[in-house]
Design a protein around this motif. Structure first.
Motif, PDB file in Angstrom:
ATOM      1  N   MET A   1       4.585  -0.713   3.686  1.00  0.00           N
ATOM      2  CA  MET A   1       4.964  -0.050   4.898  1.00  0.00           C
ATOM      3  C   MET A   1       4.736   1.443   4.749  1.00  0.00           C
ATOM      4  SD  MET A   1       8.718  -0.037   6.569  1.00  0.00           S
ATOM      5  CE  MET A   1       9.371   1.506   7.050  1.00  0.00           C
ATOM      6  N   LEU A   2       4.164   2.102   5.762  1.00  0.00           N
ATOM      7  CA  LEU A   2       3.922   3.538   5.763  1.00  0.00           C
ATOM      8  C   LEU A   2       4.335   4.085   7.116  1.00  0.00           C
ATOM      9  CD1 LEU A   2       2.703   6.127   4.576  1.00  0.00           C
ATOM     10  CD2 LEU A   2       0.505   5.378   5.466  1.00  0.00           C
ATOM     11  N   SER A   3       5.236   5.085   7.109  1.00  0.00           N
ATOM     12  CA  SER A   3       5.625   5.730   8.356  1.00  0.00           C
ATOM     13  C   SER A   3       5.890   7.199   8.081  1.00  0.00           C
ATOM     14  CB  SER A   3       6.872   5.065   8.949  1.00  0.00           C
ATOM     15  OG  SER A   3       7.980   5.309   8.120  1.00  0.00           O
ATOM     16  N   ALA A   4       5.789   8.025   9.129  1.00  0.00           N
ATOM     17  CA  ALA A   4       6.035   9.463   8.985  1.00  0.00           C
ATOM     18  C   ALA A   4       6.548  10.019  10.299  1.00  0.00           C
ATOM     19  CB  ALA A   4       4.752  10.175   8.575  1.00  0.00           C
ATOM     20  N   THR A   5       7.436  10.993  10.200  1.00  0.00           N
ATOM     21  CA  THR A   5       7.907  11.708  11.381  1.00  0.00           C
ATOM     22  C   THR A   5       7.852  13.194  11.084  1.00  0.00           C
ATOM     23  OG1 THR A   5      10.197  11.666  10.625  1.00  0.00           O
ATOM     24  CG2 THR A   5       9.509   9.891  12.086  1.00  0.00           C
ATOM     25  N   GLN A   6       7.737  13.980  12.136  1.00  0.00           N
ATOM     26  CA  GLN A   6       7.698  15.422  11.954  1.00  0.00           C
ATOM     27  C   GLN A   6       8.457  16.099  13.080  1.00  0.00           C
ATOM     28  OE1 GLN A   6       3.805  17.177  11.707  1.00  0.00           O
ATOM     29  NE2 GLN A   6       4.599  19.234  11.578  1.00  0.00           N
TER      30      GLN A   6
ATOM     31  N   GLN B   1       7.727   7.863   4.529  1.00  0.00           N
ATOM     32  CA  GLN B   1       8.285   6.720   3.816  1.00  0.00           C
ATOM     33  C   GLN B   1       7.151   5.791   3.419  1.00  0.00           C
ATOM     34  OE1 GLN B   1      11.283   4.564   5.947  1.00  0.00           O
ATOM     35  NE2 GLN B   1      11.839   3.338   4.174  1.00  0.00           N
ATOM     36  N   VAL B   2       7.121   5.438   2.149  1.00  0.00           N
ATOM     37  CA  VAL B   2       6.131   4.500   1.623  1.00  0.00           C
ATOM     38  C   VAL B   2       6.887   3.462   0.802  1.00  0.00           C
ATOM     39  CG1 VAL B   2       4.102   4.217   0.161  1.00  0.00           C
ATOM     40  CG2 VAL B   2       4.364   6.310   1.517  1.00  0.00           C
ATOM     41  N   ASP B   3       6.769   2.185   1.189  1.00  0.00           N
ATOM     42  CA  ASP B   3       7.408   1.085   0.451  1.00  0.00           C
ATOM     43  C   ASP B   3       8.882   1.369   0.136  1.00  0.00           C
ATOM     44  OD1 ASP B   3       5.058  -0.362   0.477  1.00  0.00           O
ATOM     45  OD2 ASP B   3       4.385   0.496  -1.425  1.00  0.00           O
ATOM     46  N   HIS B   4       9.631   1.733   1.129  1.00  0.00           N
ATOM     47  CA  HIS B   4      11.076   1.962   1.037  1.00  0.00           C
ATOM     48  C   HIS B   4      11.468   3.202   0.221  1.00  0.00           C
ATOM     49  CE1 HIS B   4      11.607  -1.807   3.071  1.00  0.00           C
ATOM     50  NE2 HIS B   4      10.868  -2.415   2.158  1.00  0.00           N
ATOM     51  N   VAL B   5      10.503   4.026  -0.122  1.00  0.00           N
ATOM     52  CA  VAL B   5      10.790   5.293  -0.794  1.00  0.00           C
ATOM     53  C   VAL B   5      10.582   6.384   0.247  1.00  0.00           C
ATOM     54  CG1 VAL B   5      10.098   6.906  -2.602  1.00  0.00           C
ATOM     55  CG2 VAL B   5      10.051   4.440  -3.038  1.00  0.00           C
ATOM     56  N   SER B   6      11.621   7.186   0.441  1.00  0.00           N
ATOM     57  CA  SER B   6      11.572   8.216   1.476  1.00  0.00           C
ATOM     58  C   SER B   6      11.491   9.600   0.846  1.00  0.00           C
ATOM     59  CB  SER B   6      12.829   8.109   2.348  1.00  0.00           C
ATOM     60  OG  SER B   6      12.800   9.085   3.356  1.00  0.00           O
ATOM     61  N   LEU B   7      10.680  10.444   1.427  1.00  0.00           N
ATOM     62  CA  LEU B   7      10.533  11.818   0.980  1.00  0.00           C
ATOM     63  C   LEU B   7      10.716  12.720   2.197  1.00  0.00           C
ATOM     64  CD1 LEU B   7       9.664  13.943  -1.150  1.00  0.00           C
ATOM     65  CD2 LEU B   7       7.321  13.547  -0.378  1.00  0.00           C
TER      66      LEU B   7
END
Length: 138
Positions: free
Chosen positions: A1-6, A18-24
């Protein structure tokens, strides 16, 4: 899973990915409108005060206002100078207050962006006493 917000506002923003349930999450602020190298107020000739300042960089800088006060709290606008807008090189500015207060005058520099936001320099006091005889009361 790959998602991003700004989210980005005029003073900065937030980027979350967020990549594979790891959020930055990264928080950042907008660049400062100017990088002020110095602001000086010095006793000039004939009772005047020489005002000088220099910027290393400017980003969306609209103009500067020199403010003068009888104390280091209450100020009035006395001189306005256009800013460079955007610059990556050092720029020097100057102005002269021909009619400072007798005794100590306090000066500060107000920098105003194109969007109306502003910031102040530190306060610079100047003692113009004794004034030349042409400024003494009869």
């Amino acid at each position: 899973m790959l998602s991003a917000t700004q989210f980005a506002g005029t003073s900065g923003g937030i980027i979350t990915a967020q990549v594979d349930h790891v959020s930055l999450t990264v928080y950042y602020s907008a660049p400062l409108p100017i990088e002020l190298l110095y602001f000086k107020a010095e006793k000039g000739t004939e009772g005047s005060v020489s005002l000088k300042w220099s910027t290393a960089t400017e980003t969306n800088n609209n103009y500067f206002v020199i403010e003068r006060g009888r104390n280091a709290i209450d100020f009035e606008s006395i001189i306005e100078r256009d800013g460079a807008g955007n610059s990556l090189q050092q720029i020097s500015y100057s102005a002269v207050d021909e009619d400072p207060y007798s005794g100590v005058s306090y000066y500060r520099l107000k920098q105003v962006d194109h969007n109306g936001s502003y910031s102040y320099s530190s306060v610079a006091p100047v003692n113009t006493w004794p004034r030349p005889s042409s400024h003494l009361p009869d």
